[in-house]
Design an enzyme around this catalytic site. Structure first.
Site, PDB file in Angstrom:
ATOM      1  N   LYS A  18      -3.088 -23.412  73.079  1.00  0.00           N
ATOM      2  CA  LYS A  18      -4.557 -23.502  73.053  1.00  0.00           C
ATOM      3  C   LYS A  18      -4.981 -24.896  72.600  1.00  0.00           C
ATOM      4  CE  LYS A  18      -8.681 -21.730  70.622  1.00  0.00           C
ATOM      5  NZ  LYS A  18      -9.254 -20.727  69.707  1.00  0.00           N
ATOM      6  N   ARG A  43      -9.046 -17.148  74.210  1.00  0.00           N
ATOM      7  CA  ARG A  43      -8.424 -16.214  75.159  1.00  0.00           C
ATOM      8  C   ARG A  43      -8.853 -16.516  76.588  1.00  0.00           C
ATOM      9  NH1 ARG A  43     -11.024 -11.365  71.861  1.00  0.00           N
ATOM     10  NH2 ARG A  43     -10.794 -13.003  70.311  1.00  0.00           N
ATOM     11  N   ASP A  91     -14.096 -26.538  68.263  1.00  0.00           N
ATOM     12  CA  ASP A  91     -14.679 -25.227  68.551  1.00  0.00           C
ATOM     13  C   ASP A  91     -15.946 -25.036  67.716  1.00  0.00           C
ATOM     14  OD1 ASP A  91     -15.279 -22.642  69.202  1.00  0.00           O
ATOM     15  OD2 ASP A  91     -13.527 -21.734  68.219  1.00  0.00           O
ATOM     16  N   LYS A 118     -20.986 -21.265  65.520  1.00  0.00           N
ATOM     17  CA  LYS A 118     -20.396 -20.937  64.220  1.00  0.00           C
ATOM     18  C   LYS A 118     -21.319 -21.365  63.081  1.00  0.00           C
ATOM     19  CE  LYS A 118     -15.500 -21.407  65.448  1.00  0.00           C
ATOM     20  NZ  LYS A 118     -15.086 -20.032  65.130  1.00  0.00           N
ATOM     21  N   GLU A 152     -13.392 -18.111  72.772  1.00  0.00           N
ATOM     22  CA  GLU A 152     -13.110 -18.978  73.935  1.00  0.00           C
ATOM     23  C   GLU A 152     -11.622 -19.176  74.172  1.00  0.00           C
ATOM     24  OE1 GLU A 152     -13.523 -20.036  70.989  1.00  0.00           O
ATOM     25  OE2 GLU A 152     -11.953 -21.542  70.799  1.00  0.00           O
ATOM     26  N   ASP A 169     -17.753 -17.675  71.340  1.00  0.00           N
ATOM     27  CA  ASP A 169     -16.819 -18.188  70.335  1.00  0.00           C
ATOM     28  C   ASP A 169     -15.416 -17.605  70.513  1.00  0.00           C
ATOM     29  OD1 ASP A 169     -15.956 -19.656  68.209  1.00  0.00           O
ATOM     30  OD2 ASP A 169     -16.884 -18.413  66.661  1.00  0.00           O
ATOM     31  N   ASP A 191      -8.536 -26.765  66.225  1.00  0.00           N
ATOM     32  CA  ASP A 191      -8.405 -25.603  67.107  1.00  0.00           C
ATOM     33  C   ASP A 191      -7.504 -25.898  68.318  1.00  0.00           C
ATOM     34  OD1 ASP A 191      -8.946 -22.916  67.446  1.00  0.00           O
ATOM     35  OD2 ASP A 191     -10.774 -23.231  68.608  1.00  0.00           O
TER      36      ASP A 191
HETATM   37  N1  BES Z   1     -10.870 -20.887  66.822  1.00  0.00           N
HETATM   38  C1  BES Z   1     -11.404 -19.646  66.408  1.00  0.00           C
HETATM   39  C2  BES Z   1     -10.477 -18.978  65.414  1.00  0.00           C
HETATM   40  C3  BES Z   1     -11.019 -19.002  64.048  1.00  0.00           C
HETATM   41  C4  BES Z   1     -11.761 -17.936  63.584  1.00  0.00           C
HETATM   42  C5  BES Z   1     -10.779 -20.059  63.204  1.00  0.00           C
HETATM   43  C6  BES Z   1     -12.245 -17.930  62.309  1.00  0.00           C
HETATM   44  C7  BES Z   1     -11.262 -20.054  61.923  1.00  0.00           C
HETATM   45  C8  BES Z   1     -11.986 -18.988  61.471  1.00  0.00           C
HETATM   46  C9  BES Z   1     -11.607 -18.713  67.572  1.00  0.00           C
HETATM   47  O1  BES Z   1     -11.954 -19.341  68.742  1.00  0.00           O
HETATM   48  C10 BES Z   1     -12.731 -17.800  67.189  1.00  0.00           C
HETATM   49  O2  BES Z   1     -13.810 -18.280  67.024  1.00  0.00           O
HETATM   50  N2  BES Z   1     -12.432 -16.517  67.025  1.00  0.00           N
HETATM   51  C11 BES Z   1     -13.401 -15.569  66.634  1.00  0.00           C
HETATM   52  C12 BES Z   1     -13.593 -14.582  67.746  1.00  0.00           C
HETATM   53  C13 BES Z   1     -14.725 -13.663  67.506  1.00  0.00           C
HETATM   54  C14 BES Z   1     -16.014 -14.382  67.759  1.00  0.00           C
HETATM   55  C15 BES Z   1     -14.601 -12.477  68.395  1.00  0.00           C
HETATM   56  C16 BES Z   1     -12.885 -14.836  65.405  1.00  0.00           C
HETATM   57  O3  BES Z   1     -11.723 -14.433  65.391  1.00  0.00           O
HETATM   58  O4  BES Z   1     -13.641 -14.737  64.438  1.00  0.00           O
HETATM   59 ZN    ZN Z   2     -11.270 -21.333  68.933  1.00  0.00          ZN
HETATM   60 ZN    ZN Z   3     -14.050 -19.725  68.849  1.00  0.00          ZN
END
Ligand code: BES
Ligand code: ZN
Ligand code: ZN
Length: 512
Positions: free
Chosen positions: A275, A361, A280, A287, A359, A357, A298
């Site tokens: 990835k 996947r 992000d 966010k 993104e 967010d 990220d």
């Molecule tokens: N890059 C983030 C993962 C992430 C999440 C990093 C929380 C740091 C803290 C990923 O792209 C993401 O935003 N995941 C979200 C998905 C959700 C919106 C369904 C998550 O896991 O909170």
């Molecule tokens: Zn991400």
């Molecule tokens: Zn994200």
């Protein structure tokens, strides 16, 4: 791969013959009297070590340290005693950890030339060649720092360790260690390369710049590199990836690295997918601002894949491996995709984007399809994918998922050897509910707080077909808040060494 300025060499030297700034003396915990080189040294120090042990000022517990300033016969002004803990609990990873900690301490004390004892029996049950590799990894990983963007006067240059000598009993032992020191260097430098990419800020490391860096790595290590632009991705039908990219002024890049070890023509035995979200922001599902700066990292999955490809090439692993890196920036803007949009991935699967967010996947969906299209026989993806994996495993273990027992076990063993802890999470069919959409084949999030890491993994499973596959969610392990062992604060480069080990083990399987 930056090799830094540290030179590591094996030397058949008596402890007293070494002249330098410091000597590290590892000591195993246990009741037995001091032996061999340690006993001779203790005698020369008029029983100073024995005295410390008797007084219980130094117990030889794992990672415990005691600094002596010896005078007389020893050729160093500083002698650092390092506890190894019990022989029965000594592992390669403990060797890396004590080496990293000891060297950081000596660097802070302004040592430039350092030696470490690897004489017979010092490290107890471990073979000296194994110890040599672990020391070399622990040293380079532990001394890593990222100060590229600091003015000279703000850097800590005066305290760079220049040489590390592994002192051993005789020339034969020194020769045997040399090879493994070099292997350790490759593994650590590959990881440090990944760390550099992760620590780089997102204004510098855009998708285009990531492609430039990947090309540079390819040139240096003899990989072949290709980069697909937006048009090429459109032709391939990568609607999921392009949907994420459409909100950013920085265009997406699909980076391909190939190592044709073993066979020149056939299909890749291994496809590594990382990835590469260079920043992000969350897109329209933006966010919260607190901590958002960490989202420059990220692309840690991409970094691990680039580092691993460099290491695989440097070690000339006899295996055909391809690295696929979807690189994008996830931004909110007037052109950004919206919640509710439906996109079509390369394999025809339609996806309702509930949360922009989620993104990772989406871009991995197309990248996994592409790696499958190239004919990769095994697939491994690495991604900072979900907050869910942090809830489950914290920052200790990387969560992984697999559709194939043999590959899962092989990966676990590869991680074990690297000292990178893994924990398998389930992929039961019942979790499919989480990603069923009313309007498309799949939705990109669902279930709220229910098993988000598993939902994401189930989502990815739709894009790998029947190919044996492992998904690694490194969101908890890609950054560390505190330094410790061979891990400085910040980017870890986690999974770089595990992926290299996996390639080695797949190669051995083919050419036993
Ligand atoms: N890059 C983030 C993962 C992430 C999440 C990093 C929380 C740091 C803290 C990923 O792209 C993401 O935003 N995941 C979200 C998905 C959700 C919106 C369904 C998550 O896991 O909170
Ligand atoms: Zn991400
Ligand atoms: Zn994200």
């Amino acid at each position: 791969m930056r090799s830094g300025s540290l030179r590591i060499a094996a030397a058949a030297h008596d402890i007293f013959a070494y002249q330098g700034d410091a000597l590290i003396l590892p000591l195993l915990e246990g009741g037995e009297p001091l032996r061999g080189a340690v006993k001779t040294l203790d005698a020369a120090l008029k029983g100073a070590i024995t005295h410390l042990l008797q007084q219980k000022s130094f117990r030889r517990k794992f990672s415990e340290r005691f600094l002596l300033h010896p005078t007389g016969r020893l050729g160093v002004p500083q002698l650092l005693l390092v506890g190894l803990g019990k022989a029965s609990e000594l592992t390669q990873d403990r060797v890396r950890q004590v080496t990293g900690t000891a060297l950081r301490q000596l660097r802070a004390l302004r040592a430039r030339t350092v030696a470490i004892a690897v004489h017979d029996a010092v490290w107890g049950p471990l073979e000296s060649e194994t110890v040599a590799q672990s020391i070399s990894e622990g040293a380079l990983l532990g001394l890593y720092r990222f100060d590229l963007h600091k003015a000279k006067q703000n850097r800590d240059r005066s305290a760079e360790i220049e040489s590390l000598a592994l002192l051993c009993t005789d020339r034969r032992a020194a020769r045997a260690m040399r090879n493994r020191i070099a292997v350790g260097e490759v593994l650590a430098n590959a990881t440090n390369l990944a760390r550099d990419l992760i620590n780089e800020p997102a204004n510098v490391l855009t998708p285009a710049e990531l492609a430039v860096r990947a090309r540079r790595v390819a040139r240096r290590y003899g990989l072949s590199a290709r980069v697909l632009d937006r048009r090429a991705m459109r032709r391939l039908g990568m609607g999921a990836l392009l949907g994420v990219a459409q909100g950013s002024a920085n265009p997406p890049q699909l980076i391909l690295l190939t190592h044709r070890g073993g066979d020149r023509r056939g299909k890749p035995a291994l496809g590594l997918v990382g990835k590469g979200v260079t920043f992000d922001a969350g897109g329209i599902s933006i966010k919260a601002s607190e901590g958002m700066e960490t989202m420059k990292g990220d692309m840690a999955g991409a970094a691990a894949v680039i580092g691993a490809m460099a290491g695989i090439a440097a070690l000339r692993v006899p295996l055909h491996v391809v690295g696929v890196i979807p690189a994008v920036e996830n931004m909110p803007s007037g052109t950004a995709q919206r919640p509710g949009d439906i996109v079509r991935a390369m394999n025809g699967t339609t996806i309702e984007v509930i949360n922009t967010d989620a993104e990772g996947r989406l871009i991995l969906a197309d990248a996994l399809c592409y790696a499958g299209r190239l004919g990769a026989k095994h697939l491994v993806d690495v991604a900072t994918l979900t907050g869910g994996v942090v809830v489950a495993l914290g920052s200790v273990r990387t969560g992984f998922f697999s559709n194939d027992r043999a590959l899962a076990e092989q990966l676990q063993a590869a991680g074990e050897a690297a000292g990178e802890k893994l924990w398998e999470l389930p992929l039961d069919d019942e979790y499919e509910e989480l990603i069923k959409s009313d309007h498309a084949d799949l939705k990109n999030t669902g279930g709220g707080k229910k098993a988000p890491a598993i939902g994401a993994a189930r989502f990815l499973k739709h894009f790998v077909g029947d190919t044996p596959w492992v998904h690694l969610d490194i969101n908890g392990t890609s950054l560390q808040e505190k330094e410790g062992g061979y891990q400085p604060k910040g980017a870890t480069g986690v999974m770089t060494r595990t992926l290299i080990n996996l390639a080695l083990s797949l190669a051995i399987e083919r050419h036993p």
